[in-house]
Structure formats: structure tokens, C-alpha cells
Design a protein around this motif. Structure first.
Motif, PDB file in Angstrom:
ATOM      1  N   ASN A 116      35.363  46.633  44.750  1.00 55.49           N
ATOM      2  CA  ASN A 116      34.167  46.051  45.496  1.00 55.49           C
ATOM      3  C   ASN A 116      33.377  44.952  44.719  1.00 55.49           C
ATOM      4  O   ASN A 116      32.316  44.508  44.777  1.00 55.49           O
ATOM      5  N   ARG A 117      34.302  44.264  43.995  1.00 54.92           N
ATOM      6  CA  ARG A 117      33.979  42.925  43.225  1.00 54.92           C
ATOM      7  C   ARG A 117      34.439  41.766  44.257  1.00 54.92           C
ATOM      8  O   ARG A 117      35.583  41.838  44.642  1.00 54.92           O
ATOM      9  N   LYS A 118      33.797  40.895  44.365  1.00 58.55           N
ATOM     10  CA  LYS A 118      33.978  39.600  45.096  1.00 58.55           C
ATOM     11  C   LYS A 118      34.945  38.715  44.350  1.00 58.55           C
ATOM     12  O   LYS A 118      36.090  38.174  45.132  1.00 58.55           O
ATOM     13  N   VAL A 119      34.764  38.451  43.027  1.00 55.74           N
ATOM     14  CA  VAL A 119      35.409  37.417  42.269  1.00 55.74           C
ATOM     15  C   VAL A 119      36.751  38.097  41.488  1.00 55.74           C
ATOM     16  O   VAL A 119      37.946  37.517  41.350  1.00 55.74           O
ATOM     17  N   VAL A 120      36.406  39.244  40.678  1.00 57.31           N
ATOM     18  CA  VAL A 120      36.903  39.610  39.680  1.00 57.31           C
ATOM     19  C   VAL A 120      37.862  40.888  40.275  1.00 57.31           C
ATOM     20  O   VAL A 120      37.581  41.655  41.089  1.00 57.31           O
ATOM     21  N   LYS A 121      39.284  40.678  39.848  1.00 57.36           N
ATOM     22  CA  LYS A 121      40.152  41.868  39.907  1.00 57.36           C
ATOM     23  C   LYS A 121      40.844  42.205  38.553  1.00 57.36           C
ATOM     24  O   LYS A 121      41.035  41.423  37.485  1.00 57.36           O
ATOM     25  N   SER A 122      41.237  43.409  38.459  1.00 53.58           N
ATOM     26  CA  SER A 122      41.550  43.829  36.906  1.00 53.58           C
ATOM     27  C   SER A 122      42.900  44.763  37.255  1.00 53.58           C
ATOM     28  O   SER A 122      43.237  45.312  37.951  1.00 53.58           O
ATOM     29  N   LEU A 123      43.432  44.824  35.695  1.00 54.75           N
ATOM     30  CA  LEU A 123      44.394  45.787  35.560  1.00 54.75           C
ATOM     31  C   LEU A 123      43.768  46.964  34.786  1.00 54.75           C
ATOM     32  O   LEU A 123      42.989  46.579  33.953  1.00 54.75           O
ATOM     33  N   ARG A 124      44.320  48.253  35.149  1.00 57.45           N
ATOM     34  CA  ARG A 124      43.469  49.271  34.385  1.00 57.45           C
ATOM     35  C   ARG A 124      44.544  50.120  33.678  1.00 57.45           C
ATOM     36  O   ARG A 124      45.622  50.340  34.310  1.00 57.45           O
TER      37      ARG A 124
END
Length: 122
Positions: free
Chosen positions: A84-92
Motif C-alpha cells: 500500500n505504498r505509492k512510491v516505495v517498494k522493498s525487499l524483506r
């Protein structure tokens, strides 16, 4: 030692080992990157351009490596979480074994290419 390094070293295991491994990969892959401490977490920058930040989420039990320029990283969507983040994506990562160095390095190299581009528009 700067506050970002202290953040990493003061984490309990397994977060410390994961963060230290990630730090080595980032600094080896992008030697001119600068580690800063912003928003109470370690953040990597190329000049004035943010690359990624590192967050040890004890509550959710993972380390989040979040990329601001996620719009330019669409070829890696199978690996990245947007939650649900518009700009950020991440590795977890929940363990060292979760880290796929080849994928992480490929994402870092692509993120480096985005220096100076707006991360709000593709």
C-alpha cells in the motif's frame, strides 16, 4: 562511528547480521554511495538522490530494504513488496539465507541508474 552504523551494530540478532550483510553488498556494488542517518534509520544516497533505506522491524520480524525509485524497478516486482505504498517498494528478509545476492545486486545496479530522476513519475 556515525549514527547509521550505530543503528546497525546495536540491533539484536538476526537483524544485525542481515543489516551488516546488506551494508557490505550495497557499499561494494555502489562504492560512491553515502550512508546517512535520516528518520532514525540508515539511508543510502548518491549525492542528493536517495537510493534505499534499511529498517529492522522487530514487531514484524524482518529487515526492510526499501527503494524510493521503485517505479523504475518494475522488472523486479516479483521480489519487491509495495504494501500500500505509492512510491516505495522493498525487499524483506527474515534471515541471511533469505538474501538472494544476485537479485539484490541487480536491483541496486538498476536503482543507481536512476540518480537524479524523479521517483514520483516514470
Amino acid at each position: 562511528m556515525n549514527p547509521a552504523e550505530e543503528y546497525i551494530l546495536n540491533q539484536p540478532e538476526p537483524y544485525r547480521s542481515i543489516l551488516m550483510h546488506i551494508q557490505v553488498i550495497i557499499e561494494h556494488t555502489i562504492p560512491d554511495v553515502e550512508l546517512k542517518y535520516k528518520w532514525r534509520i540508515p539511508c543510502y544516497y548518491l549525492g542528493e538522490t536517495p537510493v534505499c533505506y534499511l529498517n529492522a522491524s522487530h514487531k514484524k520480524q524482518y529487515v526492510d530494504v526499501a527503494f524510493w525509485h521503485s517505479a523504475y524497478l518494475s522488472e523486479f516486482d516479483d521480489y519487491l513488496v509495495s504494501e500500500n505504498r505509492k512510491v516505495v517498494k522493498s525487499l524483506r528478509y527474515t534471515s541471511l539465507e533469505d538474501i538472494n545476492d544476485a537479485v539484490f545486486i541487480a536491483i541496486l545496479k538498476e536503482a543507481k541508474k536512476q540518480k537524479g530522476k524523479s521517483f514520483y513519475n516514470k
